[in-house]
Design a protein around this motif. Structure first.
Motif, PDB file in Angstrom:
ATOM      1  N   GLY A 118       7.644   2.402   4.867  1.00 25.76           N
ATOM      2  CA  GLY A 118       7.509   3.220   3.656  1.00 25.76           C
ATOM      3  C   GLY A 118       6.075   3.394   3.197  1.00 25.76           C
ATOM      4  N   VAL A 119       5.133   3.331   4.133  1.00 23.52           N
ATOM      5  CA  VAL A 119       3.720   3.580   3.808  1.00 23.52           C
ATOM      6  C   VAL A 119       3.405   5.014   4.249  1.00 23.52           C
ATOM      7  CG1 VAL A 119       1.326   2.885   4.276  1.00 23.52           C
ATOM      8  CG2 VAL A 119       3.137   1.133   4.190  1.00 23.52           C
ATOM      9  N   ALA A 120       2.997   5.856   3.313  1.00 22.07           N
ATOM     10  CA  ALA A 120       2.690   7.243   3.684  1.00 22.07           C
ATOM     11  C   ALA A 120       1.415   7.268   4.534  1.00 22.07           C
ATOM     12  CB  ALA A 120       2.489   8.081   2.431  1.00 22.07           C
ATOM     13  N   VAL A 121       1.411   8.095   5.552  1.00 27.10           N
ATOM     14  CA  VAL A 121       0.193   8.286   6.355  1.00 27.10           C
ATOM     15  C   VAL A 121      -0.511   9.540   5.847  1.00 27.10           C
ATOM     16  CG1 VAL A 121      -0.714   8.806   8.659  1.00 27.10           C
ATOM     17  CG2 VAL A 121       1.172   7.177   8.392  1.00 27.10           C
ATOM     18  N   ALA A 122      -1.816   9.434   5.611  1.00 25.85           N
ATOM     19  CA  ALA A 122      -2.622  10.614   5.285  1.00 25.85           C
ATOM     20  C   ALA A 122      -3.581  10.812   6.455  1.00 25.85           C
ATOM     21  CB  ALA A 122      -3.387  10.401   3.978  1.00 25.85           C
ATOM     22  N   GLY A 123      -3.585  12.023   7.014  1.00 26.81           N
ATOM     23  CA  GLY A 123      -4.371  12.270   8.219  1.00 26.81           C
ATOM     24  C   GLY A 123      -5.673  12.975   7.900  1.00 26.81           C
ATOM     25  N   TYR A 124      -6.797  12.324   8.224  1.00 27.26           N
ATOM     26  CA  TYR A 124      -8.083  13.003   8.036  1.00 27.26           C
ATOM     27  C   TYR A 124      -8.573  13.594   9.363  1.00 27.26           C
ATOM     28  CZ  TYR A 124     -10.597   8.669   9.593  1.00 27.26           C
ATOM     29  OH  TYR A 124     -11.075   7.588  10.297  1.00 27.26           O
ATOM     30  N   SER A 125      -9.513  14.521   9.271  1.00 27.56           N
ATOM     31  CA  SER A 125     -10.054  15.263  10.427  1.00 27.56           C
ATOM     32  C   SER A 125      -8.960  15.965  11.232  1.00 27.56           C
ATOM     33  CB  SER A 125     -10.869  14.344  11.340  1.00 27.56           C
ATOM     34  OG  SER A 125     -11.934  13.782  10.628  1.00 27.56           O
ATOM     35  N   PRO A 126      -8.020  16.611  10.557  1.00 22.41           N
ATOM     36  CA  PRO A 126      -6.920  17.255  11.279  1.00 22.41           C
ATOM     37  C   PRO A 126      -7.383  18.386  12.196  1.00 22.41           C
ATOM     38  CG  PRO A 126      -6.981  17.977   8.976  1.00 22.41           C
ATOM     39  CD  PRO A 126      -7.944  16.828   9.098  1.00 22.41           C
ATOM     40  N   GLU A 159       0.888   6.566  17.868  1.00 21.93           N
ATOM     41  CA  GLU A 159       2.349   6.700  17.689  1.00 21.93           C
ATOM     42  C   GLU A 159       2.963   5.439  17.092  1.00 21.93           C
ATOM     43  OE1 GLU A 159       4.087   9.395  18.095  1.00 21.93           O
ATOM     44  OE2 GLU A 159       2.599  10.654  19.103  1.00 21.93           O
ATOM     45  N   GLU A 160       2.481   4.301  17.545  1.00 16.09           N
ATOM     46  CA  GLU A 160       3.031   3.035  17.043  1.00 16.09           C
ATOM     47  C   GLU A 160       2.797   2.938  15.532  1.00 16.09           C
ATOM     48  OE1 GLU A 160       0.850  -0.431  18.235  1.00 16.09           O
ATOM     49  OE2 GLU A 160       2.453  -1.806  17.657  1.00 16.09           O
ATOM     50  N   LEU A 161       1.603   3.346  15.105  1.00 16.49           N
ATOM     51  CA  LEU A 161       1.271   3.273  13.679  1.00 16.49           C
ATOM     52  C   LEU A 161       2.135   4.242  12.862  1.00 16.49           C
ATOM     53  CD1 LEU A 161      -0.671   2.010  11.555  1.00 16.49           C
ATOM     54  CD2 LEU A 161      -2.138   4.006  11.887  1.00 16.49           C
ATOM     55  N   LEU A 162       2.344   5.444  13.391  1.00 18.35           N
ATOM     56  CA  LEU A 162       3.200   6.406  12.669  1.00 18.35           C
ATOM     57  C   LEU A 162       4.602   5.825  12.494  1.00 18.35           C
ATOM     58  CD1 LEU A 162       2.376   9.993  14.070  1.00 18.35           C
ATOM     59  CD2 LEU A 162       1.391   8.821  12.105  1.00 18.35           C
ATOM     60  N   ARG A 163       5.119   5.226  13.554  1.00 12.35           N
ATOM     61  CA  ARG A 163       6.475   4.642  13.484  1.00 12.35           C
ATOM     62  C   ARG A 163       6.504   3.502  12.476  1.00 12.35           C
ATOM     63  NH1 ARG A 163       6.749   5.520  19.014  1.00 12.35           N
ATOM     64  NH2 ARG A 163       5.815   3.489  19.469  1.00 12.35           N
ATOM     65  N   TYR A 164       5.490   2.634  12.553  1.00 13.13           N
ATOM     66  CA  TYR A 164       5.472   1.450  11.691  1.00 13.13           C
ATOM     67  C   TYR A 164       5.334   1.852  10.218  1.00 13.13           C
ATOM     68  CZ  TYR A 164       4.332  -3.171   9.935  1.00 13.13           C
ATOM     69  OH  TYR A 164       4.346  -4.348   9.228  1.00 13.13           O
ATOM     70  N   CYS A 165       4.467   2.808   9.929  1.00  9.86           N
ATOM     71  CA  CYS A 165       4.293   3.260   8.535  1.00  9.86           C
ATOM     72  C   CYS A 165       5.592   3.869   8.012  1.00  9.86           C
ATOM     73  CB  CYS A 165       3.141   4.256   8.434  1.00  9.86           C
ATOM     74  SG  CYS A 165       1.525   3.480   8.597  1.00  9.86           S
ATOM     75  N   ALA A 166       6.265   4.659   8.858  1.00  9.07           N
ATOM     76  CA  ALA A 166       7.535   5.268   8.421  1.00  9.07           C
ATOM     77  C   ALA A 166       8.554   4.171   8.118  1.00  9.07           C
ATOM     78  CB  ALA A 166       8.050   6.212   9.497  1.00  9.07           C
ATOM     79  N   GLN A 167       8.607   3.196   8.994  1.00 12.73           N
ATOM     80  CA  GLN A 167       9.568   2.091   8.826  1.00 12.73           C
ATOM     81  C   GLN A 167       9.275   1.302   7.550  1.00 12.73           C
ATOM     82  OE1 GLN A 167       9.503  -0.610  12.295  1.00 12.73           O
ATOM     83  NE2 GLN A 167       9.462  -2.268  10.796  1.00 12.73           N
ATOM     84  N   ARG A 195       1.564  17.835   9.354  1.00 13.76           N
ATOM     85  CA  ARG A 195       2.647  17.768   8.362  1.00 13.76           C
ATOM     86  C   ARG A 195       3.979  17.469   9.046  1.00 13.76           C
ATOM     87  NH1 ARG A 195       3.092  16.419   4.526  1.00 13.76           N
ATOM     88  NH2 ARG A 195       4.180  17.930   3.257  1.00 13.76           N
ATOM     89  N   GLN A 196       4.224  18.102  10.204  1.00 17.19           N
ATOM     90  CA  GLN A 196       5.517  17.890  10.876  1.00 17.19           C
ATOM     91  C   GLN A 196       5.583  16.540  11.583  1.00 17.19           C
ATOM     92  OE1 GLN A 196       6.210  22.596  11.707  1.00 17.19           O
ATOM     93  NE2 GLN A 196       7.607  21.256  12.798  1.00 17.19           N
ATOM     94  N   ARG A 197       4.432  15.893  11.762  1.00 19.97           N
ATOM     95  CA  ARG A 197       4.457  14.501  12.236  1.00 19.97           C
ATOM     96  C   ARG A 197       4.672  13.550  11.050  1.00 19.97           C
ATOM     97  NH1 ARG A 197       3.376  12.861  17.230  1.00 19.97           N
ATOM     98  NH2 ARG A 197       4.914  11.427  16.414  1.00 19.97           N
ATOM     99  N   GLY A 198       4.869  14.131   9.881  1.00 24.83           N
ATOM    100  CA  GLY A 198       5.259  13.316   8.718  1.00 24.83           C
ATOM    101  C   GLY A 198       4.099  12.836   7.869  1.00 24.83           C
ATOM    102  N   PRO A 249       0.839  -1.211   0.000  1.00 19.10           N
ATOM    103  CA  PRO A 249       0.000   0.000   0.000  1.00 19.10           C
ATOM    104  C   PRO A 249       0.868   1.253   0.000  1.00 19.10           C
ATOM    105  CG  PRO A 249      -0.040  -1.072   2.158  1.00 19.10           C
ATOM    106  CD  PRO A 249       0.726  -1.983   1.249  1.00 19.10           C
ATOM    107  N   ALA A 250       0.491   2.221  -0.840  1.00 18.87           N
ATOM    108  CA  ALA A 250       1.240   3.479  -0.888  1.00 18.87           C
ATOM    109  C   ALA A 250       0.881   4.340   0.317  1.00 18.87           C
ATOM    110  CB  ALA A 250       0.915   4.223  -2.182  1.00 18.87           C
ATOM    111  N   VAL A 251      -0.354   4.189   0.790  1.00 23.28           N
ATOM    112  CA  VAL A 251      -0.891   5.131   1.793  1.00 23.28           C
ATOM    113  C   VAL A 251      -1.747   4.369   2.803  1.00 23.28           C
ATOM    114  CG1 VAL A 251      -2.635   6.973   2.060  1.00 23.28           C
ATOM    115  CG2 VAL A 251      -0.981   7.121   0.210  1.00 23.28           C
ATOM    116  N   ASN A 252      -1.761   4.847   4.036  1.00 22.38           N
ATOM    117  CA  ASN A 252      -2.766   4.449   5.024  1.00 22.38           C
ATOM    118  C   ASN A 252      -3.415   5.744   5.502  1.00 22.38           C
ATOM    119  OD1 ASN A 252      -4.305   3.081   6.924  1.00 22.38           O
ATOM    120  ND2 ASN A 252      -2.613   2.793   8.377  1.00 22.38           N
ATOM    121  N   GLN A 253      -4.692   5.933   5.152  1.00 21.42           N
ATOM    122  CA  GLN A 253      -5.390   7.174   5.546  1.00 21.42           C
ATOM    123  C   GLN A 253      -6.114   6.922   6.864  1.00 21.42           C
ATOM    124  OE1 GLN A 253      -9.307   9.409   4.081  1.00 21.42           O
ATOM    125  NE2 GLN A 253      -7.734   9.564   2.508  1.00 21.42           N
ATOM    126  N   VAL A 254      -5.742   7.681   7.883  1.00 25.37           N
ATOM    127  CA  VAL A 254      -6.309   7.463   9.223  1.00 25.37           C
ATOM    128  C   VAL A 254      -6.675   8.799   9.868  1.00 25.37           C
ATOM    129  CG1 VAL A 254      -5.017   5.320   9.647  1.00 25.37           C
ATOM    130  CG2 VAL A 254      -3.992   7.510  10.287  1.00 25.37           C
TER     131      VAL A 254
END
Ligand code: NDP
Length: 297
Positions: free
Chosen positions: A185-193, A175-183, A229-232, A161-166
């Motif tokens: 190479g799955v981009a995180v897209a954040g909804y309801s910011p 936090e665990e998910l952000l770390r795992y996606c970064a590791q 954005r700064q959380r990646g 998957p290129a993206v996980n939108q959460v």
């Protein structure tokens, strides 16, 4: 073909724009998407379940007639609830969108099993892989997957998957998910910011956002968007107002929150966890996180 870079700020067509199946065409939404394109958005976030892919398609066509060509607009749509017929659903989405391909096709959620929907997540992912191979889904991804669900999928995926939108804001940050996606190479897209501002006002972040926004001469909404954005992560936000669209776009400008501000917003938010979407489906996982946090304090 090298996948297109994903524009970091997506204009959302869900939430307040979602409508009923067979509702008449929503001219206000077409206008809002056109305005979003005029102000500079190049990423549109749709879904089968929003029942408004026709509006998204109408805006993309109107923009092309004005010179913003289809290839310049990154179109995302999502599969749910008709997961048992992914190829058929995808074909109907293309028809409604009036396009020959989408840039990103997401499996909207992992909350189904063969007994509820006749297919497993693995079955559906295999269908998405075929759509990707055909070229009609340029990139594929997922939405609302937590770490175990994503780990399981990565165990069998031939196309990752290129993206996980959460959902992603300081009150809902895995936090665990952000770390795992970064590791992985799955981009995180954040909804309801903007949830702390528009859905969960009255929480401990109010004062922090006010202060930080004042220090940067930005709005509180911009501080929240910049935090994402700064959380990646990429941002998926929406508004019906042109000045607020510009506010969102200005987040990519040449300014940054300090590291201390990002940390403060993260830690204040973490102590006041709130989720706006898919609460029932996430209840068990959220309870486990709360229990872990309880042990820490
Ligand atoms: P937002 O956090 O962008 O909230 C949007 C709300 O914030 C609107 O009510 C808007 O009101 C208001 N708003 C926008 N800008 C400002 C501002 N500068 N100051 C104050 N208020 C503002 O996200 P949503 O929860 O609406 O979700 C965004 C998108 O994410 C959806 O449209 C959808 O595409 C996607 N999504 C995906 C989900 C999934 O399961 N994958 C689930 C939920 C959403 P106004 O219009 O009046 O400006």
């Amino acid at each position: 073909m090298t996948p297109a870079a994903i524009p970091p700020l997506a204009f959302g067509t869900g939430t307040s724009w979602s409508t009923a199946v067979d509702a008449p065409l929503d001219a206000a939404l077409v206008t809002a998407i056109m305005t979003a394109l005029h102000t500079g958005f190049r990423h549109l976030d749709g879904a089968e379940s929003y029942n408004n892919e026709r509006e998204l398609g109408a805006a993309v066509a109107a923009a092309a007639a004005e010179g913003v060509m289809r290839e310049e607009v990154f179109v995302t749509t999502k599969l749910w609830p008709t997961v048992s017929d992914a190829p058929g659903t995808f074909a109907r989405s293309l028809t409604r969108l009036g396009v020959s391909y989408v840039d990103l096709y997401l499996l909207h959620c992992p909350f189904f099993t063969p007994s509820t929907h006749g297919v497993s997540v693995r079955d559906v992912w295999t269908s998405l892989e075929s759509l990707h191979t055909s070229g009609a889904a340029r990139q594929i991804g997922v939405s609302n997957f937590n770490t175990p669900q994503l780990r399981s999928l990565l165990g069998y995926a031939r196309v990752r998957p290129a993206v996980n939108q959460v959902e992603l804001h300081p009150y809902c940050c895995d936090e665990e998910l952000l770390r795992y996606c970064a590791q992985e190479g799955v981009a995180v897209a954040g909804y309801s910011p903007l949830a702390p501002l528009v859905r969960f006002r009255g929480g401990p972040l109010d004062a922090v956002l006010e202060r930080v926004a004042g220090e940067h001469a930005k709005t509180q909404a911009q501080v929240l968007l910049k935090w994402v954005r700064q959380r990646g992560a990429l941002v998926v936000a929406t508004t019906g107002k042109e000045d607020r669209m510009r506010e969102v776009l200005e987040v990519e400008g040449d300014w940054e929150l300090t590291e201390e501000e990002v940390k403060e917003i993260t830690s204040v938010g973490r102590k006041h966890r709130r989720r706006a979407f898919w609460k029932k489906e996430y209840a068990e996982a959220d309870a486990a996180v709360e229990a872990e946090m309880g042990k820490e304090t």
